[in-house]
Design a protein around this motif. Structure first.
Motif, PDB file in Angstrom:
ATOM      1  N   SER A  98      -8.183  -3.806   2.232  1.00 12.75           N
ATOM      2  CA  SER A  98      -9.128  -2.701   3.300  1.00 12.75           C
ATOM      3  C   SER A  98      -9.398  -2.777   4.694  1.00 12.75           C
ATOM      4  N   GLY A  99      -9.344  -2.224   5.727  1.00 12.88           N
ATOM      5  CA  GLY A  99      -8.752  -2.237   7.028  1.00 12.88           C
ATOM      6  C   GLY A  99      -7.744  -2.530   8.015  1.00 12.88           C
ATOM      7  N   VAL A 100      -7.378  -3.161   7.023  1.00 11.38           N
ATOM      8  CA  VAL A 100      -5.916  -3.826   7.668  1.00 11.38           C
ATOM      9  C   VAL A 100      -4.587  -2.468   8.022  1.00 11.38           C
ATOM     10  N   ARG A 101      -4.040  -3.196   9.189  1.00 16.25           N
ATOM     11  CA  ARG A 101      -3.151  -2.160   9.841  1.00 16.25           C
ATOM     12  C   ARG A 101      -1.868  -3.039  10.805  1.00 16.25           C
ATOM     13  N   ILE A 102      -1.151  -2.006  10.567  1.00 14.17           N
ATOM     14  CA  ILE A 102      -0.393  -2.800  11.003  1.00 14.17           C
ATOM     15  C   ILE A 102      -0.228  -2.125  12.369  1.00 14.17           C
ATOM     16  N   VAL A 103       0.029  -2.452  13.721  1.00 12.91           N
ATOM     17  CA  VAL A 103      -0.295  -2.161  15.004  1.00 12.91           C
ATOM     18  C   VAL A 103       1.042  -2.815  15.997  1.00 12.91           C
ATOM     19  N   PHE A 104       1.227  -1.379  16.345  1.00  4.48           N
ATOM     20  CA  PHE A 104       2.914  -2.052  17.716  1.00  4.48           C
ATOM     21  C   PHE A 104       2.980  -0.453  18.505  1.00  4.48           C
ATOM     22  N   ARG A 105       4.053  -0.929  19.025  1.00  3.57           N
ATOM     23  CA  ARG A 105       4.080  -0.234  20.232  1.00  3.57           C
ATOM     24  C   ARG A 105       5.898   0.234  19.716  1.00  3.57           C
ATOM     25  N   THR A 106       6.093   1.672  20.467  1.00  4.20           N
ATOM     26  CA  THR A 106       7.987   1.850  19.667  1.00  4.20           C
ATOM     27  C   THR A 106       7.861   3.248  20.468  1.00  4.20           C
ATOM     28  N   ASP A 107       9.137   3.514  21.123  1.00  2.00           N
ATOM     29  CA  ASP A 107       9.731   4.939  21.143  1.00  2.00           C
ATOM     30  C   ASP A 107      10.476   5.433  19.858  1.00  2.00           C
ATOM     31  N   ALA A 108      10.436   4.852  18.533  1.00  3.70           N
ATOM     32  CA  ALA A 108      10.676   5.234  17.337  1.00  3.70           C
ATOM     33  C   ALA A 108      10.521   6.620  17.905  1.00  3.70           C
ATOM     34  N   THR A 109      11.054   7.530  16.222  1.00  4.21           N
ATOM     35  CA  THR A 109      10.917   8.939  15.780  1.00  4.21           C
ATOM     36  C   THR A 109      11.013   8.522  14.557  1.00  4.21           C
ATOM     37  N   GLU A 110      11.499   7.896  13.955  1.00  6.49           N
ATOM     38  CA  GLU A 110      11.818   7.730  12.514  1.00  6.49           C
ATOM     39  C   GLU A 110      11.287   5.655  12.666  1.00  6.49           C
ATOM     40  N   LEU A 111      10.159   5.544  11.368  1.00  2.00           N
ATOM     41  CA  LEU A 111      10.285   4.868  11.036  1.00  2.00           C
ATOM     42  C   LEU A 111      10.087   4.089   9.091  1.00  2.00           C
ATOM     43  N   GLU A 112      10.078   2.813   8.526  1.00  2.63           N
ATOM     44  CA  GLU A 112      10.507   2.624   7.192  1.00  2.63           C
ATOM     45  C   GLU A 112      10.214   1.502   7.145  1.00  2.63           C
ATOM     46  N   LEU A 113       8.383   1.809   6.166  1.00  2.00           N
ATOM     47  CA  LEU A 113       8.159   0.642   6.109  1.00  2.00           C
ATOM     48  C   LEU A 113       8.129  -0.134   4.133  1.00  2.00           C
ATOM     49  N   ASP A 114       9.204  -1.329   3.585  1.00  2.00           N
ATOM     50  CA  ASP A 114       8.866  -1.679   2.633  1.00  2.00           C
ATOM     51  C   ASP A 114       7.505  -2.482   1.816  1.00  2.00           C
ATOM     52  N   THR A 115       6.727  -2.211   1.211  1.00  2.00           N
ATOM     53  CA  THR A 115       5.445  -2.499   0.598  1.00  2.00           C
ATOM     54  C   THR A 115       6.422  -3.240  -0.598  1.00  2.00           C
ATOM     55  N   VAL A 116       5.288  -3.734  -1.522  1.00  4.64           N
ATOM     56  CA  VAL A 116       5.497  -4.580  -2.555  1.00  4.64           C
ATOM     57  C   VAL A 116       3.603  -4.588  -2.809  1.00  4.64           C
ATOM     58  N   ARG A 117       2.793  -3.695  -3.936  1.00  3.94           N
ATOM     59  CA  ARG A 117       2.079  -3.058  -4.228  1.00  3.94           C
ATOM     60  C   ARG A 117       1.523  -3.709  -5.649  1.00  3.94           C
ATOM     61  N   THR A 118       0.316  -4.397  -6.200  1.00  2.00           N
ATOM     62  CA  THR A 118       0.106  -4.641  -7.408  1.00  2.00           C
ATOM     63  C   THR A 118      -1.252  -3.924  -7.677  1.00  2.00           C
ATOM     64  N   ARG A 119      -1.429  -3.567  -8.578  1.00  2.00           N
ATOM     65  CA  ARG A 119      -1.906  -3.223  -9.283  1.00  2.00           C
ATOM     66  C   ARG A 119      -3.061  -3.517 -10.715  1.00  2.00           C
ATOM     67  N   ILE A 120      -3.764  -3.045 -10.564  1.00  2.00           N
ATOM     68  CA  ILE A 120      -5.167  -3.245 -11.825  1.00  2.00           C
ATOM     69  C   ILE A 120      -5.182  -2.128 -12.483  1.00  2.00           C
ATOM     70  N   MET A 121      -5.207  -2.068 -14.200  1.00  2.00           N
ATOM     71  CA  MET A 121      -5.483  -1.139 -14.273  1.00  2.00           C
ATOM     72  C   MET A 121      -5.497  -1.241 -15.536  1.00  2.00           C
ATOM     73  N   TYR A 122      -6.643   0.017 -16.439  1.00  2.00           N
ATOM     74  CA  TYR A 122      -7.598  -0.959 -17.642  1.00  2.00           C
ATOM     75  C   TYR A 122      -7.090  -0.191 -19.266  1.00  2.00           C
ATOM     76  N   ARG A 123      -6.504  -0.145 -20.314  1.00  2.00           N
ATOM     77  CA  ARG A 123      -6.154   0.378 -21.150  1.00  2.00           C
ATOM     78  C   ARG A 123      -7.441   0.991 -21.753  1.00  2.00           C
ATOM     79  N   GLY A 124      -7.221   2.430 -21.765  1.00  2.00           N
ATOM     80  CA  GLY A 124      -7.949   2.977 -22.409  1.00  2.00           C
ATOM     81  C   GLY A 124      -9.004   4.209 -20.945  1.00  2.00           C
ATOM     82  N   ALA A 125      -8.486   3.834 -19.732  1.00  2.00           N
ATOM     83  CA  ALA A 125      -8.739   4.388 -18.860  1.00  2.00           C
ATOM     84  C   ALA A 125      -8.418   5.251 -18.067  1.00  2.00           C
ATOM     85  N   PRO A 126      -9.258   5.891 -17.353  1.00  2.00           N
ATOM     86  CA  PRO A 126      -7.920   6.955 -16.371  1.00  2.00           C
ATOM     87  C   PRO A 126      -7.035   6.425 -15.214  1.00  2.00           C
ATOM     88  N   ALA A 127      -5.517   6.535 -15.341  1.00  2.00           N
ATOM     89  CA  ALA A 127      -4.998   6.007 -14.537  1.00  2.00           C
ATOM     90  C   ALA A 127      -5.700   5.950 -12.768  1.00  2.00           C
TER      91      ALA A 127
END
Length: 388
Positions: A54-83
């Motif tokens: 929360s509140g964390v960001r990647i900050v940089f300077r570039t003259d690129a017009t296209e970017l890709e960021l690869d991430t791996v998320r980890t989620r906690i879900m509760y059985r029976g509750a809405p995802a």
């Protein structure tokens, strides 16, 4: 595509995190340092919350017009509750929000609240693509999902990237509960501390931890040791809904928390913020609990299980906490000219609850986060504000 690949992402590109852990897939931002995490006594709630960026960001300077960021998320879900909805990664160019991307894949842990059992599985990397960026050199910020543990694998760009400018905004360190963490907000820049930081032109380090604003000494020491031009601590709701302490313990614990912060920041403007309005806990102590009838109907809601009469014997309600915090700050302010108090009802009060009720009876929605952030910026960071 002739990509420039940035792996690992340099530490100087990452703001809002206090420590970076190297993992098998990249780096994992932490909002508490290892020493603090080690003292959390294996509290899985806190350890999950602090590793959600929360509140964390990647900050940089570039003259690129296209970017890709690869991430791996980890989620906690509760059985029976809405995802929960997928997390969101947002892209800002020269301070303006220009694009966003929903996360996918990653790891998932499914908890059965009726038995306490949990099952886990691993999933693929998520690639977030951003195209048609403005030409020319520009300042880029990529805000990470506020509510998903997120490992950073690789940044790709169709031009080189460089470290952000040395002109760093004034540093604001904020500590609070799941409301400060951003619960129920749909986007990372929509959580109220992010709204306030952008409106006040300050650099946010968000130590809002879902379920874990508990006056922990290791959190106070973390704030003590973190550079800051402004500090705010929002105290109350978690102490009530966990039924963690009584009035006798609360006052000395607040004093000790503030004393520790002052050991490292003797003159830094420091703001104590009391809880926003929450009808279920205004007069009714905790513990809080899931509303099982609502859960059976597919809705996530909370309720209070205490007895209002118990406040007379020392149990905490939100009204009790507001009264105590105001007294504590008034007492300390006689010898601390840089200590201030803000009533949380000025951010979201009883009249607001009529117009914008808390959807799950505990957390504000995205629009209410915006309202709170704008009010905080006006009261605190604007000319003549409490921390201006």
């Amino acid at each position: 595509m002739n990509w420039t690949r940035t792996r690992p992402i340099p530490a100087e590109f990452i703001r809002g995190a206090l420590e970076l852990e190297t993992t098998s897939r990249g780096i994992l931002p932490h909002r508490l340092p290892a020493r603090a995490r080690a003292q959390a006594d294996g509290d899985t709630q806190l350890l999950m919350a602090e590793s959600q960026p929360s509140g964390v960001r990647i900050v940089f300077r570039t003259d690129a017009t296209e970017l890709e960021l690869d991430t791996v998320r980890t989620r906690i879900m509760y059985r029976g509750a809405p995802a929960r909805p997928d997390g969101v990664i947002e892209l800002l160019v020269n301070g303006d929000l220009v694009d966003s991307s929903a996360t996918n894949g990653g790891n998932a842990t499914v908890v059965d609240m009726s038995t306490g059992s949990a099952s886990s599985n691993e999933g693929p990397v998520c690639t977030s693509s951003f195209v048609n960026l403005p030409a020319g050199m520009k300042d880029v910020e990529i805000w990470l999902p506020h509510n998903e543990v997120t490992e950073l694998a690789e940044l790709r760009s169709n031009a080189g990237v460089e470290a952000p400018t040395a002109d760093v905004p004034r540093a604001w360190v904020h500590h609070g509960s799941s409301i400060s963490h951003g619960s129920n907000a749909t986007r990372p820049t929509a959580i109220w501390p992010a709204v306030a930081a952008r409106a006040g032109d300050v650099g946010l380090t968000n130590l809002g931890f879902g379920g874990s604003a508990l006056l922990d000494p290791f959190t106070a020491r973390t704030i003590r040791d973190t550079p800051a031009d402004f500090i705010s601590v929002k105290i109350g709701i978690n102490l009530v809904n966990l039924d963690l302490m009584r009035r006798r313990a609360f006052g000395p614990a607040v004093h000790g928390f503030l004393d520790t912060i002052r050991d490292g920041h003797p003159d830094t403007p420091l703001l104590v913020v009391s809880p926003i309005f929450c009808g279920i806990h205004e007069d009714t102590p905790g513990p809080g609990a899931f509303d099982m009838e609502a859960l059976a109907a597919g809705e996530m809601r909370f309720c209070a299980t205490g007895n209002p009469a118990e406040t007379s014997s020392g149990k905490l309600s939100l009204r009790v906490i507001r009264d105590e915090l105001e007294k504590i700050v008034a007492q300390r302010a006689t010898t601390d000219a840089h200590l201030h108090y803000l009533d949380g009802l000025a951010l979201y009060g009883e009249a607001d609850a009529v117009v914008r009720p808390l959807p799950d009876a505990l957390h504000p929605d995205t629009e209410t986060h915006r309202l709170m952030g704008e009010r905080f910026a006006n009261l605190v960071f604007a000319a003549g504000g409490l921390l201006s």
